[in-house]
Write an enzyme that holds these catalytic residues in place. Structure first.
Site, PDB file in Angstrom:
ATOM      1  N   GLU A   1      -5.154  -8.564  -0.172  1.00  0.00           N
ATOM      2  CA  GLU A   1      -5.887  -8.380   1.086  1.00  0.00           C
ATOM      3  C   GLU A   1      -7.353  -8.115   0.784  1.00  0.00           C
ATOM      4  O   GLU A   1      -7.675  -7.425  -0.181  1.00  0.00           O
ATOM      5  CB  GLU A   1      -5.371  -7.172   1.900  1.00  0.00           C
ATOM      6  CG  GLU A   1      -4.048  -7.381   2.563  1.00  0.00           C
ATOM      7  CD  GLU A   1      -3.603  -6.175   3.395  1.00  0.00           C
ATOM      8  OE1 GLU A   1      -4.471  -5.457   3.942  1.00  0.00           O
ATOM      9  OE2 GLU A   1      -2.391  -5.962   3.479  1.00  0.00           O
TER      10      GLU A   1
ATOM     11  N   GLU B   1       0.810  -1.225   0.000  1.00  0.00           N
ATOM     12  CA  GLU B   1       0.000   0.000   0.000  1.00  0.00           C
ATOM     13  C   GLU B   1       0.838   1.268   0.000  1.00  0.00           C
ATOM     14  O   GLU B   1       0.859   2.028   0.973  1.00  0.00           O
ATOM     15  CB  GLU B   1      -0.973  -0.001   1.191  1.00  0.00           C
ATOM     16  CG  GLU B   1      -1.994  -1.127   1.129  1.00  0.00           C
ATOM     17  CD  GLU B   1      -3.223  -0.897   2.005  1.00  0.00           C
ATOM     18  OE1 GLU B   1      -3.222   0.065   2.787  1.00  0.00           O
ATOM     19  OE2 GLU B   1      -4.191  -1.674   1.870  1.00  0.00           O
TER      20      GLU B   1
END
Ligand code: NOJ
Length: 484
Positions: free
Chosen positions: A390, A201
């Protein structure tokens, strides 16, 4: 189910789509229904995901150095429940038990992260062999239990020394140190670990860590500073890709694990779908777009103006080094997009106050994100291999009188998102696997232990793990290779 027994054309006529100019091919439920009967492709990889600082604990063990998160979590006012991850779930000591939890699910893959400060306590210089030993033990245990290891190199726990020495990601020295660390890991682990993710991220680490100060290192930089951090992080990704190629064994594969800004067509018309693609490319300009195209978009550079990052053409070449797959963290729709006759070609619909959310207020359930994000990425950049790195949700997760955590909200969320993923794979979107966040409750950054994301409930006093009802849901899904 309303579609049952009708052809697509019949249904479109009843629904009045043709009159509205809406094309029926994306009629979701019918596709979902067809997909549901066929399930996921053979060989689809099911797994769970975690990260080092969130679960390991043992922050002083075997010569681990401090990370920016150790200092941040120990700074008053940063973590909502005033906790830290000094012991977390104690996975460092309980990893064998945790591998058995994965096995009980029938999962065949595990995404974990390597703590850079365990391997290089000072960020660079001399490696700490004992630090890497933990990951040798973990990888061996996974393989012995038939679980493929997928390792993330950076899940936000920057060695504190690098922050203090030259300002962490504000400096180009950090991407260089990251490449050295990546090379070292590749040399020692790529005989058994075949899949690596570079940075987890990028966009969250840039914005929450350097713009809003809500994550470590807690900075609130100017726009110019922020743009430079974003560029340096992307450069770090590219340098790490090159290091893994140069030092990893044959067959080492690498890609990012990005939380792409997700743009969902508000209504599935041809125009809105196109607008959502344009928005995806533009709103990810500093991340996936530059990684996959090797250039910043004109709109990005114009918007940045004098605050644009300083970079060379060589930087762009490095950032766009060829990758083997794209990892996508998909939780929530960031924007519902409507085509518009304006300069950008789209409008981002504001979220009404009444839009629902899960326990975490940022987590708005929009299962269709699980269809659109990988589809946009595959179409825009011709990406051939995607992993969902995720997906999951937090919940209140209180045990009922009989002791069971009936987390039917999590099951509802997962069922809806996986149905959309099934829709994507059934249409040929090349998603190869899915990692559920998370194996067990853990330290949820500035939310401390107040947001529980696990399939297994963790009692943080005793470190005892207990299956929630969603364990049965996920086990059944994996066993059938189809949404239950
Ligand atoms: C994404 C992050 O990678 C992970 O560390 C975090 O716990 C989850 N989102 C949930 O917020």
């Amino acid at each position: 189910m309303a579609f049952k027994g009708l052809t697509r054309r019949q249904f479109a006529a009843i629904a009045g789509w043709s009159a509205l100019g809406i094309s029926a091919p994306l009629a979701g439920s019918r596709r979902a229904e067809a997909a549901a009967s066929s399930g996921f492709p053979g060989g689809f990889l099911w797994g769970t995901a975690t990260s080092a600082y969130q679960i390991e604990g043992a922050v002083h063990k075997d010569g681990r150095g401090a990370s920016i998160w150790d200092r941040f979590a120990h700074t008053p006012g940063t973590i909502s429940d005033r906790s830290n991850a000094d012991t977390a779930t104690d996975h460092f000591h309980l990893y064998r038990e945790d591998v058995q939890l994965m096995k009980a699910l029938g999962a065949k893959a595990y995404r974990f992260s390597i703590a850079w400060p365990r391997v290089f306590p000072e960020g660079g210089g001399s490696p700490n062999p004992k630090g890497l030993d933990f990951y040798h033990r973990l990888v061996d245990e996974l393989l012995a239990n038939g679980i493929q290891p997928f390792a993330t190199l950076y899940h936000w726990d920057l060695p504190l020394a690098l922050q203090d020495r030259f300002g962490g990601w504000t400096s180009r020295d950090t991407p260089k140190a990251f490449a050295d660390y990546a090379a070292h890991v590749a040399r020692h682990l790529s005989d058994r670990v075949k899949h690596f993710f570079t940075i987890n991220e990028c966009s969250r680490l840039v914005h929450l860590g350097h713009q809003y100060g809500a994550d470590a290192p807690g900075l609130k930089l100017s726009q110019a500073g922020l743009n430079q951090v974003r560029h340096n992080v992307a450069l770090g990704h590219g340098l790490a890709v090159q290091a893994l190629r140069a030092h990893g064994r044959a067959g080492t594969m690498v890609g990012p694990a990005e939380n792409a800004v997700s743009c969902i067509p508000a209504i599935e018309t041809t125009e809105n779908i196109r607008a959502a693609e344009v928005a995806t490319r533009e709103l990810n300009a500093g991340y996936l777009t530059v990684m996959l195209e090797g250039k910043y978009t004109d709109a990005f550079l114009t918007r940045a103006g004098n605050d644009a990052p300083k970079f060379t053409q060589e930087d762009l070449r490095i950032i766009s080094s060829p990758i083997d797959f794209v990892g996508l963290n998909v939780y929530t729709p960031d924007h519902y997009v409507v085509a518009a006759d304006n300069e950008r070609g789209f409008t981002l619909a504001p979220f009404p106050a009444s839009f629902p959310h899960m326990k975490a207020s940022w987590l708005r359930p929009g299962p269709e994100a699980m269809y659109w994000v990988p589809r946009h990425v595959a179409r825009l950049w011709n990406v051939k291999s995607i992993y969902i790195t995720e997906n999951g949700t937090s919940g209140s997760d209180q045990p009922a009188a009989d002791g069971t955590v009936y987390d039917v909200d999590r099951i509802m969320y997962l069922r809806n998102y996986l149905t959309q993923l099934q829709r994507a794979t059934s249409e040929g979107v090349p998603v190869l696997g899915y990692f559920l966040w998370s194996l067990m409750d853990n330290f949820e950054w500035s939310d401390g232990y107040e947001q529980r994301f696990g399939l297994y409930r963790v009692d943080f006093e005793t470190k005892r793990r207990t299956p929630k009802l969603s364990v049965s849901f996920y086990r059944e899904t994996i066993a059938r290779n189809a949404v239950v």
